[in-house]
Write a protein that holds these residues in place. Sequence first.
Motif, PDB file in Angstrom:
ATOM      1  N   GLY A 186       0.818  -1.200   0.000  1.00 12.51           N
ATOM      2  CA  GLY A 186       0.000   0.000   0.000  1.00 12.51           C
ATOM      3  C   GLY A 186       0.853   1.252   0.000  1.00 12.51           C
ATOM      4  N   GLU A 187       0.173   2.397   0.074  1.00 16.91           N
ATOM      5  CA  GLU A 187       0.854   3.678  -0.081  1.00 16.91           C
ATOM      6  C   GLU A 187       0.822   4.501   1.199  1.00 16.91           C
ATOM      7  OE1 GLU A 187      -3.254   4.923  -0.137  1.00 16.91           O
ATOM      8  OE2 GLU A 187      -2.217   3.177  -0.918  1.00 16.91           O
ATOM      9  N   ARG A 188       1.712   5.496   1.205  1.00 17.00           N
ATOM     10  CA  ARG A 188       1.742   6.497   2.275  1.00 17.00           C
ATOM     11  C   ARG A 188       1.584   7.876   1.645  1.00 17.00           C
ATOM     12  NH1 ARG A 188       6.211   2.849   4.245  1.00 17.00           N
ATOM     13  NH2 ARG A 188       7.681   4.037   2.974  1.00 17.00           N
ATOM     14  N   GLU A 189       0.795   8.714   2.276  1.00 15.61           N
ATOM     15  CA  GLU A 189       0.631  10.110   1.849  1.00 15.61           C
ATOM     16  C   GLU A 189       1.674  10.936   2.591  1.00 15.61           C
ATOM     17  OE1 GLU A 189      -0.658  13.274  -0.092  1.00 15.61           O
ATOM     18  OE2 GLU A 189      -2.232  11.736  -0.096  1.00 15.61           O
ATOM     19  N   CYS A 190       2.560  11.587   1.827  1.00 18.28           N
ATOM     20  CA  CYS A 190       3.659  12.355   2.425  1.00 18.28           C
ATOM     21  C   CYS A 190       3.672  13.786   1.894  1.00 18.28           C
ATOM     22  CB  CYS A 190       4.992  11.675   2.140  1.00 18.28           C
ATOM     23  SG  CYS A 190       5.095   9.976   2.735  1.00 18.28           S
ATOM     24  N   SER A 191       2.489  14.351   1.639  1.00 20.98           N
ATOM     25  CA  SER A 191       2.407  15.668   1.011  1.00 20.98           C
ATOM     26  C   SER A 191       2.648  16.820   1.972  1.00 20.98           C
ATOM     27  CB  SER A 191       1.042  15.834   0.335  1.00 20.98           C
ATOM     28  OG  SER A 191       0.882  14.900  -0.709  1.00 20.98           O
ATOM     29  N   LEU A 192       2.525  16.588   3.267  1.00 18.40           N
ATOM     30  CA  LEU A 192       2.742  17.675   4.223  1.00 18.40           C
ATOM     31  C   LEU A 192       4.247  17.826   4.446  1.00 18.40           C
ATOM     32  CD1 LEU A 192      -0.201  17.132   6.726  1.00 18.40           C
ATOM     33  CD2 LEU A 192       0.084  18.971   5.053  1.00 18.40           C
ATOM     34  N   GLN A 193       4.832  18.775   3.725  1.00 16.90           N
ATOM     35  CA  GLN A 193       6.278  18.977   3.733  1.00 16.90           C
ATOM     36  C   GLN A 193       6.591  20.457   3.926  1.00 16.90           C
ATOM     37  OE1 GLN A 193       7.982  17.418   0.115  1.00 16.90           O
ATOM     38  NE2 GLN A 193       6.904  15.469   0.272  1.00 16.90           N
ATOM     39  N   ARG A 194       7.779  20.696   4.449  1.00 11.74           N
ATOM     40  CA  ARG A 194       8.305  22.056   4.557  1.00 11.74           C
ATOM     41  C   ARG A 194       9.726  22.032   4.028  1.00 11.74           C
ATOM     42  NH1 ARG A 194      11.268  25.382   7.578  1.00 11.74           N
ATOM     43  NH2 ARG A 194      12.046  23.661   8.838  1.00 11.74           N
ATOM     44  N   ARG A 195       9.961  22.836   2.987  1.00 14.04           N
ATOM     45  CA  ARG A 195      11.278  22.868   2.329  1.00 14.04           C
ATOM     46  C   ARG A 195      11.697  21.479   1.869  1.00 14.04           C
ATOM     47  NH1 ARG A 195      14.375  26.750   6.739  1.00 14.04           N
ATOM     48  NH2 ARG A 195      13.075  28.602   6.441  1.00 14.04           N
ATOM     49  N   HIS A 196      10.748  20.744   1.300  1.00  8.38           N
ATOM     50  CA  HIS A 196      10.972  19.411   0.740  1.00  8.38           C
ATOM     51  C   HIS A 196      11.288  18.372   1.816  1.00  8.38           C
ATOM     52  CE1 HIS A 196      10.892  21.186  -3.243  1.00  8.38           C
ATOM     53  NE2 HIS A 196      11.830  22.052  -2.881  1.00  8.38           N
ATOM     54  N   GLN A 197      11.048  18.688   3.080  1.00  5.01           N
ATOM     55  CA  GLN A 197      11.242  17.731   4.162  1.00  5.01           C
ATOM     56  C   GLN A 197       9.879  17.336   4.718  1.00  5.01           C
ATOM     57  OE1 GLN A 197      14.054  16.325   5.202  1.00  5.01           O
ATOM     58  NE2 GLN A 197      15.436  17.495   3.885  1.00  5.01           N
ATOM     59  N   ILE A 212       4.471  15.357   8.306  1.00  3.43           N
ATOM     60  CA  ILE A 212       3.418  14.428   8.700  1.00  3.43           C
ATOM     61  C   ILE A 212       3.267  13.396   7.588  1.00  3.43           C
ATOM     62  CG2 ILE A 212       0.956  14.149   9.225  1.00  3.43           C
ATOM     63  CD1 ILE A 212       2.159  15.761  11.383  1.00  3.43           C
ATOM     64  N   GLU A 213       3.188  12.114   7.947  1.00  2.00           N
ATOM     65  CA  GLU A 213       2.945  11.066   6.968  1.00  2.00           C
ATOM     66  C   GLU A 213       1.778  10.204   7.440  1.00  2.00           C
ATOM     67  OE1 GLU A 213       7.532  11.607   7.156  1.00  2.00           O
ATOM     68  OE2 GLU A 213       6.018  11.005   8.627  1.00  2.00           O
ATOM     69  N   GLU A 214       1.038   9.634   6.493  1.00  2.00           N
ATOM     70  CA  GLU A 214      -0.084   8.785   6.874  1.00  2.00           C
ATOM     71  C   GLU A 214      -0.279   7.660   5.877  1.00  2.00           C
ATOM     72  OE1 GLU A 214      -4.080  10.654   6.410  1.00  2.00           O
ATOM     73  OE2 GLU A 214      -2.946  12.447   5.854  1.00  2.00           O
ATOM     74  N   ALA A 215      -0.953   6.615   6.346  1.00  2.00           N
ATOM     75  CA  ALA A 215      -1.276   5.485   5.477  1.00  2.00           C
ATOM     76  C   ALA A 215      -2.641   4.935   5.893  1.00  2.00           C
ATOM     77  CB  ALA A 215      -0.215   4.400   5.610  1.00  2.00           C
ATOM     78  N   PRO A 216      -3.495   4.640   4.897  1.00  2.00           N
ATOM     79  CA  PRO A 216      -3.299   4.907   3.472  1.00  2.00           C
ATOM     80  C   PRO A 216      -3.549   6.371   3.142  1.00  2.00           C
ATOM     81  CG  PRO A 216      -5.455   3.934   3.831  1.00  2.00           C
ATOM     82  CD  PRO A 216      -4.766   3.937   5.169  1.00  2.00           C
ATOM     83  N   SER A 217      -3.350   6.750   1.874  1.00  2.00           N
ATOM     84  CA  SER A 217      -3.629   8.126   1.459  1.00  2.00           C
ATOM     85  C   SER A 217      -5.125   8.388   1.545  1.00  2.00           C
ATOM     86  CB  SER A 217      -3.163   8.344   0.019  1.00  2.00           C
ATOM     87  OG  SER A 217      -3.680   9.564  -0.488  1.00  2.00           O
TER      88      SER A 217
END
Length: 682
Positions: free
Chosen positions: A237-248, A251-256
Amino acid sequence: MDDELHRSGGPQRGEEPRMIDSVLIANRGEIAMRILRTLRDLGLTGIAVHTDEDADAAHVAAADRAVRIDSYLDGAEIIAAARAAGADAVHPGYGFLAERADFARACDEAGLVFIGPSAAAIETMGDKISARAAVTARDVPVVPGLAEPGLDDEALIAGAAQIGYPVLVKPAAGGGGKGMHEVFAAEELPGALAAARREAAGAFGDDTLFLERLITAPRHIEVQVLADTHGHVIHLGERECSLQRRHQKVIEEAPSPSLTPAQRERFGQAAVAAARAVDYVGAGTVEFIIDGAVPDAPFFLEMNTRLQVEHGVTEAITGIDLVAEQIGVASGLPLSLTQDQVRLEGHAIEARVYAEDAAAGFLPTGGTVLALDLPDHVRIDHALSVGTTVSSSYDPMLAKVIAHAPTRTQALAALDRALGDTHVLGVVTNTAFLRSLLALDEVARGDLDTGLIERRLSELAPPPVTSRALAVAALLHWDQVARSRPDDLWHRPTGWRLGRPAPFVVRLDGHEQPPLEVVLTGSPAQARARVGEDEFTLALHPGAVTVDGCRLPLTHHCTEDALWIGLPGEDRELTLHRRIHSPTGREAAPTLESPMPGTVTTVLVADGDRVSAGDPVLVVEAMKMEHTLTAPGDGIVALHVAAGHRVARGEEVAQVLPDEPDIAGSASDPVPEPVPQQEVSS
């Protein structure tokens, strides 16, 4: 694929499984603790490595054996330590040596199992240009762009005209957003290329660049894959990793929250194809970028050939121990499950707790953990304990807080509560920022993209210190004073006198507000406090405080100079100080204090130079972030440090001495006001 792909990473196809009894972990901190936990569960021996700075670290105490080294980045030294300790295998964790092909080869040559993919797979996926070519051959879509070895600036400028603006300039090596530049017009490109080459060469030792079409509101989706030496490749499955600051990632979550089951399967199959493109073995992550308006079109971004920081959310929803799978694969065993057996249960969200000050532009902090209180209703991966020193020598991530619940709404609520109950006193952290981020309407709806944090950054600043926190801090200080005085009528801080009792007054200077006065009456065990227009009834208890009849858990640490308090959802550093006067009655000269732990890289003035307010004085660097300290006023500089000097957060590095008035002028100066009983700065 060529046999080169199988010269490291444990037994190869057709070989007998190799028994692994002991594993050396070539890393430190929370990931070392995480790997040790699985080794213990499997009944294997865990061997730690440590520098002198980490001799008393948690991962050293938790290991079965430990070996001293000079550097976590020295592959040869790590291998020598593994052989000396009798290790069968080396687990690189993540970062450091995890994506070094030469280290994987060296492990194999030393007779050690490298718990990771082959060196050739690491090399191919470690170079973004060769990675794009490899996955394209498997019909995995990539972002339109220009990606060829050896492109000079002229070729890139011509290519950008063909792609169309805006474009994204990217280094072929490395990651973490370093060297990446968004370019919206042709006249901006030459400068962006020069900057990107300089940054890439400095960070990765390779200034090769390529171009991609810039997706202006992208989502960042990644897929966890597992592959063994028997030809099996599955995705989890996938992880949603769109919450980033300066490409870092923050917050990550699964599933998207945005993908449909059909889209999830499309992403998963693309990830499996990418892994097969390099005959991948072990645990890896295939990262994709999508245009939020076209979620059915995933574009390959890169492959991380290692365990990811955020692997815990995948473990939570699948129930699969990824480290155990890595060790099994490295031993030559088949995967413990098939694709049909993968089940995603509930929702998991992870927040990264960093040693950084969000109110000061996310400057790295540091210090010593004076008091620690962590929630027990969620998973927390960390290596913290009271007395842990957080330095600027390593990544500032302190912990990962992971909440798992049947629904996304419940997981968000559980994570918010857990962050409110997370107190790491002695080190300024980003927990208040994380809670503000989780409270955004877009986050609640799952309407995410990689630019969300930057767009809403002004709304995510930590709130000013509350009157409640000030009252509790003043009460703690009063209690500290009471306990330090002789137990007689004249020394008790009850304000006893002939006539009406006097209050105990503490002044507090907050960063975000003018100085406030806390007026306390009663006693530390049962007090009333007034902070401006706000009034509270307070009582101290072991590990708690009652405020207006509501009992709250309290974590705190008090010294002669400082107070650290941790209330639900609020950690505060309060520094005790008294106004210092010179012998002439004037206040002491303004000082420059380092805003973060680090190293003085440049001193821009000489001792005794005259400066004006705002003139740059020196530069402090930590974690590749530079901060220029400027003069607080006009006067003469008195330096306390030199280039190369390591400084602590809050350490005084210089003073700016004002010109002394003439004798006639000083004789007419007014007598200074009496010093208040106590002053506190937050």
